[in-house]
Design a protein around this motif. Structure first.
Motif, mmCIF file in Angstrom:
data_model
loop_
_atom_site.group_PDB
_atom_site.id
_atom_site.type_symbol
_atom_site.label_atom_id
_atom_site.label_comp_id
_atom_site.label_asym_id
_atom_site.label_seq_id
_atom_site.Cartn_x
_atom_site.Cartn_y
_atom_site.Cartn_z
ATOM 1 N N LEU A 4 76.333 22.231 24.010
ATOM 2 C CA LEU A 4 75.067 22.963 24.008
ATOM 3 C C LEU A 4 74.747 23.299 25.456
ATOM 4 O O LEU A 4 74.712 22.399 26.300
ATOM 5 C CB LEU A 4 73.945 22.121 23.415
ATOM 6 C CG LEU A 4 74.131 21.612 21.993
ATOM 7 C CD1 LEU A 4 73.005 20.656 21.614
ATOM 8 C CD2 LEU A 4 74.205 22.769 21.011
ATOM 9 N N VAL A 5 74.514 24.560 25.736
ATOM 10 C CA VAL A 5 74.253 24.992 27.099
ATOM 11 C C VAL A 5 72.886 25.671 27.159
ATOM 12 O O VAL A 5 72.681 26.728 26.553
ATOM 13 C CB VAL A 5 75.345 25.956 27.601
ATOM 14 C CG1 VAL A 5 75.037 26.390 29.034
ATOM 15 C CG2 VAL A 5 76.717 25.287 27.526
ATOM 16 N N TRP A 36 64.077 21.282 20.496
ATOM 17 C CA TRP A 36 63.848 21.252 21.939
ATOM 18 C C TRP A 36 63.016 20.009 22.248
ATOM 19 O O TRP A 36 61.994 19.768 21.605
ATOM 20 C CB TRP A 36 63.109 22.496 22.409
ATOM 21 C CG TRP A 36 63.946 23.725 22.469
ATOM 22 C CD1 TRP A 36 64.046 24.711 21.528
ATOM 23 C CD2 TRP A 36 64.813 24.103 23.532
ATOM 24 N NE1 TRP A 36 64.922 25.682 21.941
ATOM 25 C CE2 TRP A 36 65.404 25.334 23.170
ATOM 26 C CE3 TRP A 36 65.159 23.536 24.759
ATOM 27 C CZ2 TRP A 36 66.318 26.002 24.000
ATOM 28 C CZ3 TRP A 36 66.055 24.197 25.576
ATOM 29 C CH2 TRP A 36 66.630 25.413 25.198
ATOM 30 N N TYR A 37 63.476 19.238 23.225
ATOM 31 C CA TYR A 37 62.752 18.089 23.747
ATOM 32 C C TYR A 37 62.426 18.370 25.208
ATOM 33 O O TYR A 37 63.034 19.221 25.854
ATOM 34 C CB TYR A 37 63.613 16.822 23.676
ATOM 35 C CG TYR A 37 63.724 16.191 22.313
ATOM 36 C CD1 TYR A 37 64.518 16.759 21.326
ATOM 37 C CD2 TYR A 37 63.064 15.008 22.013
ATOM 38 C CE1 TYR A 37 64.642 16.173 20.070
ATOM 39 C CE2 TYR A 37 63.180 14.404 20.771
ATOM 40 C CZ TYR A 37 63.964 14.994 19.809
ATOM 41 O OH TYR A 37 64.089 14.399 18.573
ATOM 42 N N TYR A 93 63.772 20.368 30.073
ATOM 43 C CA TYR A 93 63.828 20.703 28.647
ATOM 44 C C TYR A 93 65.265 20.584 28.165
ATOM 45 O O TYR A 93 66.183 21.115 28.800
ATOM 46 C CB TYR A 93 63.289 22.111 28.420
ATOM 47 C CG TYR A 93 61.787 22.185 28.491
ATOM 48 C CD1 TYR A 93 61.128 22.069 29.704
ATOM 49 C CD2 TYR A 93 61.014 22.352 27.346
ATOM 50 C CE1 TYR A 93 59.739 22.107 29.782
ATOM 51 C CE2 TYR A 93 59.632 22.398 27.406
ATOM 52 C CZ TYR A 93 59.008 22.268 28.639
ATOM 53 O OH TYR A 93 57.632 22.307 28.699
ATOM 54 N N TYR A 94 65.420 19.902 27.027
ATOM 55 C CA TYR A 94 66.738 19.627 26.486
ATOM 56 C C TYR A 94 66.875 20.186 25.079
ATOM 57 O O TYR A 94 65.969 20.032 24.249
ATOM 58 C CB TYR A 94 66.998 18.121 26.432
ATOM 59 C CG TYR A 94 67.034 17.458 27.783
ATOM 60 C CD1 TYR A 94 65.879 16.971 28.377
ATOM 61 C CD2 TYR A 94 68.243 17.313 28.471
ATOM 62 C CE1 TYR A 94 65.908 16.361 29.614
ATOM 63 C CE2 TYR A 94 68.281 16.704 29.710
ATOM 64 C CZ TYR A 94 67.113 16.229 30.272
ATOM 65 O OH TYR A 94 67.158 15.627 31.509
ATOM 66 N N CYS A 95 68.022 20.752 24.814
ATOM 67 C CA CYS A 95 68.377 21.204 23.480
ATOM 68 C C CYS A 95 69.078 20.066 22.742
ATOM 69 O O CYS A 95 69.879 19.334 23.346
ATOM 70 C CB CYS A 95 69.290 22.414 23.590
ATOM 71 S SG CYS A 95 69.776 23.156 22.028
ATOM 72 N N HIS A 96 68.796 19.935 21.456
ATOM 73 C CA HIS A 96 69.344 18.847 20.648
ATOM 74 C C HIS A 96 69.787 19.409 19.308
ATOM 75 O O HIS A 96 69.075 20.204 18.693
ATOM 76 C CB HIS A 96 68.257 17.785 20.443
ATOM 77 C CG HIS A 96 68.657 16.656 19.567
ATOM 78 N ND1 HIS A 96 68.114 16.463 18.314
ATOM 79 C CD2 HIS A 96 69.537 15.640 19.761
ATOM 80 C CE1 HIS A 96 68.647 15.385 17.774
ATOM 81 N NE2 HIS A 96 69.509 14.860 18.630
ATOM 82 N N GLY A 107 72.180 18.962 25.121
ATOM 83 C CA GLY A 107 72.543 19.802 26.243
ATOM 84 C C GLY A 107 72.262 19.086 27.544
ATOM 85 O O GLY A 107 71.770 17.954 27.561
ATOM 86 N N GLN A 108 72.569 19.764 28.649
ATOM 87 C CA GLN A 108 72.434 19.140 29.963
ATOM 88 C C GLN A 108 71.023 19.256 30.515
ATOM 89 O O GLN A 108 70.678 18.582 31.492
ATOM 90 C CB GLN A 108 73.428 19.782 30.949
ATOM 91 C CG GLN A 108 72.957 21.095 31.590
ATOM 92 C CD GLN A 108 72.977 22.279 30.623
ATOM 93 O OE1 GLN A 108 73.455 22.183 29.492
ATOM 94 N NE2 GLN A 108 72.454 23.413 31.088
#
Length: 116
Positions: A4-5, A36-37, A93-96, A107-108
């Motif tokens: 996930l990018v 989204w976290y 913000y992170y994608c999950h 994601g990173q």
């Protein structure tokens, strides 16, 4: 191994807008819950918004009416449209991605800074 990018973070003034993107390396959006976290230093990562395989969405109370999660299954990409940003939205913000079964992917992260 799926990746996930995230992209789209940056510096924005209060009241401004940003759109975050999360590109998945496989065609999963019709099968995985995508979330989204966000996380600030010293605090736990918290859920901001999510979209289910069927298209149902959910939002944290703090972002309702300002943020919108959407997806483009042809591009394997999930978006977070953020409007009327305030300083409290500053975070990484992170994608999950979560399938029905065990396991998940992260994601990173992409940094969003809201400052005048």
């Amino acid at each position: 191994q799926m990746q996930l990018v995230e992209s789209g973070g940056g510096l924005v003034q209060p009241g401004g807008s940003l759109r975050l993107s999360c590109a998945a390396s496989r065609n999963i959006l019709n099968f995985y819950t995508m979330d989204w976290y966000r996380q600030v230093p010293g605090k736990q990562r918290v859920l901001v918004a999510g979209i289910r395989p069927g298209g149902n969405t959910n939002y944290a109370d703090s972002v309702k009416g300002r943020f919108t999660i959407s997806r483009d299954t042809t591009k394997n990409t999930v978006y977070l449209h953020m409007n009327n940003l305030n300083v409290e939205d500053t975070a990484a913000y992170y994608c999950h991605a979560k399938p029905f079964g065990p396991g998940d992917y992260w994601g990173q992260g992409t940094q969003v800074t809201v400052s005048a």
